[in-house]
Design a protein around this motif. Structure first.
Motif, PDB file in Angstrom:
ATOM      1  N   ARG A 130      -3.545  59.951  47.290  1.00 28.50           N
ATOM      2  CA  ARG A 130      -2.804  60.728  46.291  1.00 28.50           C
ATOM      3  C   ARG A 130      -1.915  61.727  47.037  1.00 28.50           C
ATOM      4  O   ARG A 130      -2.416  62.661  47.643  1.00 28.50           O
ATOM      5  CB  ARG A 130      -3.774  61.468  45.371  1.00 28.50           C
ATOM      6  N   LEU A 131      -0.626  61.518  46.958  1.00 28.69           N
ATOM      7  CA  LEU A 131       0.292  62.322  47.766  1.00 28.69           C
ATOM      8  C   LEU A 131       0.538  63.699  47.155  1.00 28.69           C
ATOM      9  O   LEU A 131       0.449  63.887  45.948  1.00 28.69           O
ATOM     10  CB  LEU A 131       1.624  61.600  47.929  1.00 28.69           C
ATOM     11  N   GLN A 132       0.850  64.657  48.029  1.00 23.07           N
ATOM     12  CA  GLN A 132       1.104  66.028  47.602  1.00 23.07           C
ATOM     13  C   GLN A 132       2.048  66.665  48.626  1.00 23.07           C
ATOM     14  O   GLN A 132       1.860  66.481  49.826  1.00 23.07           O
ATOM     15  CB  GLN A 132      -0.230  66.778  47.590  1.00 23.07           C
ATOM     16  N   SER A 133       3.048  67.398  48.130  1.00 23.29           N
ATOM     17  CA  SER A 133       3.988  68.035  49.057  1.00 23.29           C
ATOM     18  C   SER A 133       3.362  69.314  49.611  1.00 23.29           C
ATOM     19  O   SER A 133       2.445  69.884  48.989  1.00 23.29           O
ATOM     20  CB  SER A 133       5.288  68.384  48.324  1.00 23.29           C
ATOM     21  N   PRO A 134       3.839  69.798  50.768  1.00 23.20           N
ATOM     22  CA  PRO A 134       3.315  71.062  51.309  1.00 23.20           C
ATOM     23  C   PRO A 134       3.425  72.200  50.297  1.00 23.20           C
ATOM     24  O   PRO A 134       2.541  73.050  50.209  1.00 23.20           O
ATOM     25  CB  PRO A 134       4.201  71.315  52.538  1.00 23.20           C
ATOM     26  N   PHE A 179      -4.572  74.274  39.660  1.00 23.01           N
ATOM     27  CA  PHE A 179      -3.211  74.275  40.202  1.00 23.01           C
ATOM     28  C   PHE A 179      -2.990  73.192  41.263  1.00 23.01           C
ATOM     29  O   PHE A 179      -2.007  73.229  41.996  1.00 23.01           O
ATOM     30  CB  PHE A 179      -2.871  75.669  40.748  1.00 23.01           C
ATOM     31  N   ASP A 180      -3.920  72.241  41.319  1.00 32.05           N
ATOM     32  CA  ASP A 180      -3.776  71.104  42.240  1.00 32.05           C
ATOM     33  C   ASP A 180      -2.980  70.020  41.521  1.00 32.05           C
ATOM     34  O   ASP A 180      -3.416  69.513  40.475  1.00 32.05           O
ATOM     35  CB  ASP A 180      -5.171  70.591  42.637  1.00 32.05           C
ATOM     36  N   SER A 181      -1.795  69.664  42.070  1.00 27.39           N
ATOM     37  CA  SER A 181      -0.892  68.725  41.388  1.00 27.39           C
ATOM     38  C   SER A 181      -1.541  67.354  41.168  1.00 27.39           C
ATOM     39  O   SER A 181      -1.105  66.593  40.314  1.00 27.39           O
ATOM     40  CB  SER A 181       0.396  68.576  42.208  1.00 27.39           C
ATOM     41  N   ARG A 182      -2.606  67.029  41.894  1.00 33.15           N
ATOM     42  CA  ARG A 182      -3.239  65.709  41.754  1.00 33.15           C
ATOM     43  C   ARG A 182      -4.277  65.680  40.639  1.00 33.15           C
ATOM     44  O   ARG A 182      -4.738  64.629  40.231  1.00 33.15           O
ATOM     45  CB  ARG A 182      -3.931  65.315  43.072  1.00 33.15           C
ATOM     46  N   ASP A 183      -4.656  66.871  40.174  1.00 38.98           N
ATOM     47  CA  ASP A 183      -5.770  66.974  39.223  1.00 38.98           C
ATOM     48  C   ASP A 183      -5.291  66.759  37.787  1.00 38.98           C
ATOM     49  O   ASP A 183      -4.202  67.167  37.412  1.00 38.98           O
ATOM     50  CB  ASP A 183      -6.408  68.360  39.354  1.00 38.98           C
TER      51      ASP A 183
END
Ligand code: SF4
Ligand code: F3S
Ligand code: FES
Length: 234
Positions: A130-134, A179-183
């Motif tokens: 699951r990708l996430q930007s810095p 606040f985790d974009s993957r959640d």
């Protein structure tokens, strides 16, 4: 140097209530309080009961009230403490023995906010990570540092009078996922935190921020969770 310690002792088998006992040990100014408690246990009274594991501020098991302030015994240096060093168990949780308290009410609050990644896997099996930007990772970086030591929750006056309040540590760990974009569980968590014993019980006392040995901006995280609950913005 001689180090004078005043420790709050309690043995449920022989004491009706906690009482202070004085000890003196030989230590280096650069030793940590935990070293001195070990000396008391090994040289003066082996019945002294305390939790500790890493001795390096990582496991979160030795939070205590040191000269009136919540701290990790393995992080405070003797040279920085006024003597006699008064050590008490953390407040607001049932006392079991000496510095050991029942952590269950604390972990109940933690479990209540579902502190794990919630994703909908019903549609398809993920074929890659699951990708996430810095930038997205940065959003919740501060709250990833929590070691669940309970120093914040047990310094909170609201928690002292109401053990049902989820407490700042649970909110910090909810923040870490909200606040985790993957959640995909933020709505569910915010619904739980909007209930009677949730985030709105916080009265912005700031004790939690002052107590956190990891320097987490606890009150700020709580305010962000309050805003997210009010405006469904996350
Ligand atoms: Fe400990 Fe800080 Fe986590 Fe609270 S937020 S449990 S004080 S590390
Ligand atoms: Fe308690 Fe921290 Fe709020 S001390 S009242 S949780 S700001
Ligand atoms: Fe692990 Fe102090 S013993 S944090």
């Amino acid at each position: 140097m001689d180090v004078k310690l005043r420790l709050l002792r309690f043995n449920p088998e022989s004491d009706d209530k906690p009482h202070f006992e004085n000890y003196e040990v030989e230590a280096d100014p650069m030793d940590r309080l935990l070293d001195c408690l070990h000396l008391v246990k090994w040289q003066k009274d082996s019945s002294l009961a305390l939790r500790r594991s890493c001795a390096h501020g990582v496991c979160g098991s030795d939070a205590m009230v040191v000269n009136g302030v919540n701290a990790l015994a393995c992080k405070v240096l003797i040279k920085d403490l006024e003597q006699p060093i008064v050590v008490e168990p953390i407040r607001g949780l049932p006392l079991i023995r000496d510095f050991i308290v029942d952590m269950e009410p604390f972990f109940a609050g933690y479990r209540a906010v579902k502190p794990w990644l919630i994703v909908d896997e019903s549609q398809h099996e993920p074929e890659r990570e699951r990708l996430q930007s810095p930038k997205e990772r940065e959003r919740f970086d501060d709250t990833t540092k929590c070691i669940l030591c309970a120093a914040c929750t047990t310094s909170c006056p609201i928690f002292w009078s109401d053990e049902e309040y989820v407490g700042p540590a649970a909110i910090v760990n909810a923040h870490r996922f909200i606040f985790d974009s993957r959640d995909q569980g933020s709505r569910e968590r915010l619904e739980i935190l909007s209930q009677r014993d949730g985030v709105f019980k916080c009265r912005t006392a700031f004790n939690c921020t002052a107590a956190c040995p990891r320097g987490i901006k606890v009150t700020q995280a709580i305010q962000e969770v309050k805003r997210a609950a009010l405006f469904q913005s996350f």
